[in-house]
Design a protein around this motif. Structure first.
Motif, short mmCIF file in Angstrom:
data_model
loop_
_atom_site.label_atom_id
_atom_site.label_comp_id
_atom_site.label_asym_id
_atom_site.label_seq_id
_atom_site.Cartn_x
_atom_site.Cartn_y
_atom_site.Cartn_z
N ALA A 141 14.10 13.55 0.85
CA ALA A 141 14.58 12.23 1.27
C ALA A 141 14.36 11.20 0.18
O ALA A 141 13.45 11.34 -0.65
N ASP A 142 15.18 10.17 0.18
CA ASP A 142 15.04 9.09 -0.79
C ASP A 142 13.70 8.38 -0.55
O ASP A 142 13.39 7.99 0.58
N PRO A 143 12.90 8.21 -1.60
CA PRO A 143 11.60 7.55 -1.42
C PRO A 143 11.71 6.16 -0.80
O PRO A 143 10.85 5.76 0.00
N GLU A 144 12.79 5.43 -1.14
CA GLU A 144 12.95 4.09 -0.58
C GLU A 144 13.18 4.13 0.93
O GLU A 144 12.72 3.25 1.66
N GLU A 145 13.87 5.17 1.39
CA GLU A 145 14.08 5.30 2.83
C GLU A 145 12.76 5.58 3.54
O GLU A 145 12.47 5.02 4.61
N MET A 177 0.83 -1.21 0.00
CA MET A 177 0.00 0.00 0.00
C MET A 177 0.86 1.26 0.00
O MET A 177 0.57 2.23 -0.71
N THR A 178 1.92 1.25 0.79
CA THR A 178 2.82 2.40 0.85
C THR A 178 3.50 2.63 -0.49
O THR A 178 3.60 3.77 -0.97
N ARG A 179 3.96 1.56 -1.12
CA ARG A 179 4.60 1.69 -2.43
C ARG A 179 3.61 2.19 -3.48
O ARG A 179 3.98 2.97 -4.37
N MET A 180 2.37 1.75 -3.39
CA MET A 180 1.37 2.20 -4.34
C MET A 180 1.18 3.71 -4.25
O MET A 180 1.21 4.42 -5.26
N ILE A 181 1.00 4.20 -3.02
CA ILE A 181 0.75 5.63 -2.83
C ILE A 181 1.96 6.47 -3.25
O ILE A 181 1.81 7.47 -3.97
N PHE A 182 3.16 6.05 -2.83
CA PHE A 182 4.35 6.83 -3.19
C PHE A 182 4.64 6.73 -4.68
O PHE A 182 5.18 7.67 -5.27
N GLY A 183 4.29 5.61 -5.29
CA GLY A 183 4.47 5.48 -6.73
C GLY A 183 3.63 6.51 -7.48
O GLY A 183 4.09 7.09 -8.47
N LEU A 184 2.42 6.75 -7.01
CA LEU A 184 1.56 7.75 -7.64
C LEU A 184 2.11 9.16 -7.45
O LEU A 184 2.09 9.99 -8.38
N TRP A 185 2.60 9.46 -6.25
CA TRP A 185 3.12 10.80 -5.98
C TRP A 185 4.45 11.05 -6.66
O TRP A 185 4.75 12.19 -7.04
N TYR A 227 5.11 16.58 -0.56
CA TYR A 227 4.79 17.05 -1.91
C TYR A 227 4.03 18.37 -1.94
O TYR A 227 4.11 19.09 -2.94
N VAL A 228 3.30 18.70 -0.89
CA VAL A 228 2.50 19.93 -0.89
C VAL A 228 3.20 21.04 -0.11
O VAL A 228 3.49 22.10 -0.66
N ASN A 282 5.40 9.92 -9.53
CA ASN A 282 5.21 10.02 -10.98
C ASN A 282 4.62 11.39 -11.32
O ASN A 282 3.51 11.71 -10.90
N PRO A 283 5.33 12.22 -12.10
CA PRO A 283 4.83 13.57 -12.41
C PRO A 283 3.47 13.56 -13.09
O PRO A 283 2.67 14.48 -12.90
N VAL A 284 3.18 12.53 -13.87
CA VAL A 284 1.91 12.46 -14.59
C VAL A 284 0.73 12.35 -13.63
O VAL A 284 -0.31 12.99 -13.82
N THR A 285 0.88 11.55 -12.59
CA THR A 285 -0.20 11.39 -11.61
C THR A 285 -0.10 12.38 -10.46
O THR A 285 -1.10 12.65 -9.79
N ARG A 286 1.10 12.93 -10.22
CA ARG A 286 1.26 13.86 -9.10
C ARG A 286 0.52 15.17 -9.35
O ARG A 286 -0.09 15.72 -8.42
N THR A 287 0.55 15.70 -10.56
CA THR A 287 -0.06 17.00 -10.85
C THR A 287 -1.55 17.04 -10.53
O THR A 287 -2.01 17.95 -9.81
N PRO A 288 -2.35 16.08 -11.02
CA PRO A 288 -3.77 16.13 -10.64
C PRO A 288 -4.02 15.86 -9.17
O PRO A 288 -4.96 16.41 -8.59
N LEU A 289 -3.16 15.06 -8.54
CA LEU A 289 -3.31 14.82 -7.10
C LEU A 289 -3.09 16.11 -6.31
O LEU A 289 -3.81 16.40 -5.35
N LEU A 290 -2.10 16.89 -6.71
CA LEU A 290 -1.85 18.16 -6.05
C LEU A 290 -3.05 19.10 -6.18
O LEU A 290 -3.41 19.79 -5.22
#
Length: 204
Positions: free
Chosen positions: A181-185, A97-105, A171-172, A107-115
């Motif tokens: 910070a590194d996303p993996e961390e 679940m954590t990887r799913m959410i961070f994967g969306l954020w 992100y906001v 990715n610039p394509v999905t991050r823009t509409p989320l913001l």
């Protein structure tokens, strides 16, 4: 009825309708992202899309309905991934679940509409209600349904709150050092906490 007859009667062909609808949605996401919910109007969306305001009302209805459609489109990738996340064992659902959410954020394509959605939801009660309704019905209840516990909905909401809070800071608001910070961390530190919310027993 032929396409020619439909055009003579003023009815758009199916492909034209789909293209126009997508054009309006793209313009709406950009307007909500730049101006927020309160300062965005149907007229401004129509102008950005290069269409008449009547077409926006025709395809979507009110501004609230346009926003709801934009939210649904923005969260479509999450909803597609959601079932794959829940298909695996619950023992490591927190990391998935954590990887799913961070994967969306990430990715610039999905991050823009989320913001755009988050900023609007934070500043306007109507936008917040639309966002909350989608999250509750499409994501949290589905996750809660996989948890065998009497407080499953609370567990799912706490897990979501953990991830949304970190996303807001990173992100906001862009608070350092979490913003760079590194996303993996972050995933390595956060996933066990999310897992705990979802499946670990609570001591009285």
């Amino acid at each position: 009825m032929t396409d020619a007859t439909a055009r003579k009667r003023g009815r758009p062909r199916r492909t034209e309708s789909a293209d126009t609808r997508d054009l309006i949605l793209n313009a709406a996401r950009e307007e909500f992202s730049e101006r927020g919910y309160e300062k965005t109007s149907v007229r401004a969306i129509a102008k950005a899309a290069g269409v008449d305001s009547a077409l926006v009302h025709h395809y979507f209805g009110t501004k609230e309905q346009v926003f709801a459609a934009a939210v649904e489109v923005a969260f479509a990738p999450a909803l597609k991934i959601r079932d794959a996340v829940l298909e695996g064992p619950l023992d490591d659902v927190g990391e998935r679940m954590t990887r799913m959410i961070f994967g969306l954020w990430e990715n610039p394509v999905t991050r823009t509409p989320l913001l755009a959605i988050i900023r609007s939801a934070v500043n306007n009660d109507t936008a917040a209600a639309v966002f909350r309704r989608l999250i509750s019905t499409q994501l949290l209840r589905r996750i809660a349904g996989e948890i065998d516990a009497p407080d499953a909905e609370l567990r799912a909401e706490l897990a979501a709150a953990q991830l949304v809070g970190i996303a807001m800071l990173r992100y906001v608001i862009k608070v350092e050092p979490i913003a760079s910070a590194d996303p993996e961390e972050i995933i390595a530190r956060v996933a066990p906490v999310v897992q705990g919310h979802l499946t670990h027993s609570v001591n009285p």
